[in-house]
Design a protein around this motif. Structure first.
Motif, PDB file in Angstrom:
ATOM      1  N   VAL A 131       0.837  -1.194   0.000  1.00 42.71           N
ATOM      2  CA  VAL A 131       0.000   0.000   0.000  1.00 42.71           C
ATOM      3  C   VAL A 131       0.870   1.243   0.000  1.00 42.71           C
ATOM      4  O   VAL A 131       1.770   1.392   0.821  1.00 42.71           O
ATOM      5  CB  VAL A 131      -0.933   0.011   1.238  1.00 42.71           C
ATOM      6  CG1 VAL A 131      -1.682   1.317   1.331  1.00 42.71           C
ATOM      7  CG2 VAL A 131      -1.895  -1.143   1.169  1.00 42.71           C
ATOM      8  N   VAL A 132       0.586   2.147  -0.949  1.00 42.70           N
ATOM      9  CA  VAL A 132       1.281   3.426  -1.022  1.00 42.70           C
ATOM     10  C   VAL A 132       0.220   4.513  -0.856  1.00 42.70           C
ATOM     11  O   VAL A 132      -0.611   4.705  -1.739  1.00 42.70           O
ATOM     12  CB  VAL A 132       2.007   3.598  -2.373  1.00 42.70           C
ATOM     13  CG1 VAL A 132       2.698   4.943  -2.439  1.00 42.70           C
ATOM     14  CG2 VAL A 132       2.981   2.460  -2.589  1.00 42.70           C
ATOM     15  N   PRO A 133       0.209   5.202   0.277  1.00 44.53           N
ATOM     16  CA  PRO A 133      -0.828   6.215   0.496  1.00 44.53           C
ATOM     17  C   PRO A 133      -0.770   7.326  -0.547  1.00 44.53           C
ATOM     18  O   PRO A 133       0.298   7.727  -1.003  1.00 44.53           O
ATOM     19  CB  PRO A 133      -0.513   6.777   1.881  1.00 44.53           C
ATOM     20  CG  PRO A 133       0.424   5.811   2.501  1.00 44.53           C
ATOM     21  CD  PRO A 133       1.108   5.082   1.399  1.00 44.53           C
ATOM     22  N   SER A 134      -1.931   7.810  -0.914  1.00 46.92           N
ATOM     23  CA  SER A 134      -2.033   8.885  -1.891  1.00 46.92           C
ATOM     24  C   SER A 134      -2.046  10.227  -1.161  1.00 46.92           C
ATOM     25  O   SER A 134      -2.426  10.312   0.007  1.00 46.92           O
ATOM     26  CB  SER A 134      -3.332   8.719  -2.689  1.00 46.92           C
ATOM     27  OG  SER A 134      -3.542   9.835  -3.511  1.00 46.92           O
ATOM     28  N   THR A 135      -1.667  11.268  -1.871  1.00 47.56           N
ATOM     29  CA  THR A 135      -1.716  12.609  -1.285  1.00 47.56           C
ATOM     30  C   THR A 135      -3.083  13.244  -1.483  1.00 47.56           C
ATOM     31  O   THR A 135      -3.350  14.313  -0.951  1.00 47.56           O
ATOM     32  CB  THR A 135      -0.654  13.515  -1.916  1.00 47.56           C
ATOM     33  OG1 THR A 135      -0.869  13.557  -3.328  1.00 47.56           O
ATOM     34  CG2 THR A 135       0.736  12.996  -1.619  1.00 47.56           C
ATOM     35  N   ASN A 176     -11.797   2.102  -0.392  1.00 49.85           N
ATOM     36  CA  ASN A 176     -10.580   2.870  -0.151  1.00 49.85           C
ATOM     37  C   ASN A 176      -9.566   2.040   0.634  1.00 49.85           C
ATOM     38  O   ASN A 176      -8.364   2.111   0.386  1.00 49.85           O
ATOM     39  CB  ASN A 176     -10.914   4.164   0.599  1.00 49.85           C
ATOM     40  CG  ASN A 176      -9.740   5.106   0.662  1.00 49.85           C
ATOM     41  OD1 ASN A 176      -9.042   5.318  -0.323  1.00 49.85           O
ATOM     42  ND2 ASN A 176      -9.512   5.678   1.829  1.00 49.85           N
ATOM     43  N   ALA A 222      -7.794  -0.345  -1.722  1.00 50.49           N
ATOM     44  CA  ALA A 222      -7.066   0.274  -2.826  1.00 50.49           C
ATOM     45  C   ALA A 222      -5.547   0.208  -2.618  1.00 50.49           C
ATOM     46  O   ALA A 222      -5.054   0.220  -1.491  1.00 50.49           O
ATOM     47  CB  ALA A 222      -7.488   1.728  -2.983  1.00 50.49           C
ATOM     48  N   CYS A 223      -4.824   0.141  -3.733  1.00 47.18           N
ATOM     49  CA  CYS A 223      -3.363   0.155  -3.673  1.00 47.18           C
ATOM     50  C   CYS A 223      -2.846   1.536  -3.283  1.00 47.18           C
ATOM     51  O   CYS A 223      -1.786   1.658  -2.681  1.00 47.18           O
ATOM     52  CB  CYS A 223      -2.781  -0.247  -5.022  1.00 47.18           C
ATOM     53  SG  CYS A 223      -3.076  -1.961  -5.432  1.00 47.18           S
ATOM     54  N   HIS A 224      -3.583   2.564  -3.661  1.00 49.05           N
ATOM     55  CA  HIS A 224      -3.227   3.944  -3.337  1.00 49.05           C
ATOM     56  C   HIS A 224      -4.417   4.598  -2.636  1.00 49.05           C
ATOM     57  O   HIS A 224      -5.139   5.403  -3.233  1.00 49.05           O
ATOM     58  CB  HIS A 224      -2.873   4.732  -4.599  1.00 49.05           C
ATOM     59  CG  HIS A 224      -1.751   4.140  -5.375  1.00 49.05           C
ATOM     60  ND1 HIS A 224      -0.452   4.181  -4.933  1.00 49.05           N
ATOM     61  CD2 HIS A 224      -1.723   3.465  -6.542  1.00 49.05           C
ATOM     62  CE1 HIS A 224       0.321   3.567  -5.807  1.00 49.05           C
ATOM     63  NE2 HIS A 224      -0.429   3.114  -6.795  1.00 49.05           N
ATOM     64  N   VAL A 278      -6.828   7.030  -0.635  1.00 51.19           N
ATOM     65  CA  VAL A 278      -6.860   8.478  -0.412  1.00 51.19           C
ATOM     66  C   VAL A 278      -7.158   8.739   1.054  1.00 51.19           C
ATOM     67  O   VAL A 278      -7.602   7.855   1.790  1.00 51.19           O
ATOM     68  CB  VAL A 278      -7.926   9.164  -1.302  1.00 51.19           C
ATOM     69  CG1 VAL A 278      -7.618   8.972  -2.764  1.00 51.19           C
ATOM     70  CG2 VAL A 278      -9.317   8.673  -0.965  1.00 51.19           C
ATOM     71  N   GLN A 279      -6.931   9.973   1.481  1.00 47.81           N
ATOM     72  CA  GLN A 279      -7.308  10.353   2.839  1.00 47.81           C
ATOM     73  C   GLN A 279      -8.802  10.665   2.798  1.00 47.81           C
ATOM     74  O   GLN A 279      -9.249  11.506   2.033  1.00 47.81           O
ATOM     75  CB  GLN A 279      -6.503  11.565   3.287  1.00 47.81           C
ATOM     76  CG  GLN A 279      -5.021  11.266   3.397  1.00 47.81           C
ATOM     77  CD  GLN A 279      -4.219  12.504   3.723  1.00 47.81           C
ATOM     78  OE1 GLN A 279      -4.736  13.452   4.281  1.00 47.81           O
ATOM     79  NE2 GLN A 279      -2.952  12.481   3.368  1.00 47.81           N
TER      80      GLN A 279
END
Length: 128
Positions: free
Chosen positions: A59-63, A95, A98-100, A102-103
């Motif tokens: 998991v790579v968090p999105s900005t 969410n 998801a791989c990315h 979102v907040q």
């Protein structure tokens, strides 16, 4: 008292339905077990991370930030508030998968929506 033909058919169908209840239950159980075995054999054959549950390292968090403004719930009918609750649940669940991701934020959360969420989904407090 005599029964009409329609009533007899309905009663016969009901009896057959009740008699076959255990058979249907057994078939559902076998189907679940077969799916479970299929999933296990797939995960054993390919160890490339295609498991049902993804490792948290991937998991790579999105900005990006997703904000849902709930301040208009007082203008909605209860039916619409319940639909909004389901949509928020679905967004939160997708969410998380998801791989990315979102907040995800809920703003102006109160009124009908908060009451509905407290009744139907007590775990929403842990979403933070």
């Amino acid at each position: 008292e005599t029964m009409s033909k329609k009533q007899r058919k309905k009663l016969l169908k009901q009896k057959q339905w009740e008699e076959q209840k255990d058979l249907r239950r057994q078939k559902r159980k076998e189907k679940r077990q077969k799916r479970k075995l299929d999933r296990q054999s797939k995960s054993d054959s390919s160890n490339e991370g295609t498991d049902r549950k993804r490792t948290r390292q991937a998991v790579v968090p999105s900005t990006l930030r997703l904000i849902v403004d709930c301040s208009f719930d007082d203008l909605m009918a209860l039916k619409d508030v319940k639909k909004l609750h389901k949509q928020i649940q679905r967004c939160y669940a997708e969410n998380r998968k998801a791989c990315h991701p979102v907040q995800f934020y809920l703003t102006s959360h109160g009124g009908q929506l908060k009451n509905n969420m407290n009744e139907a989904d007590k775990g929403w407090v842990n979403w933070k």
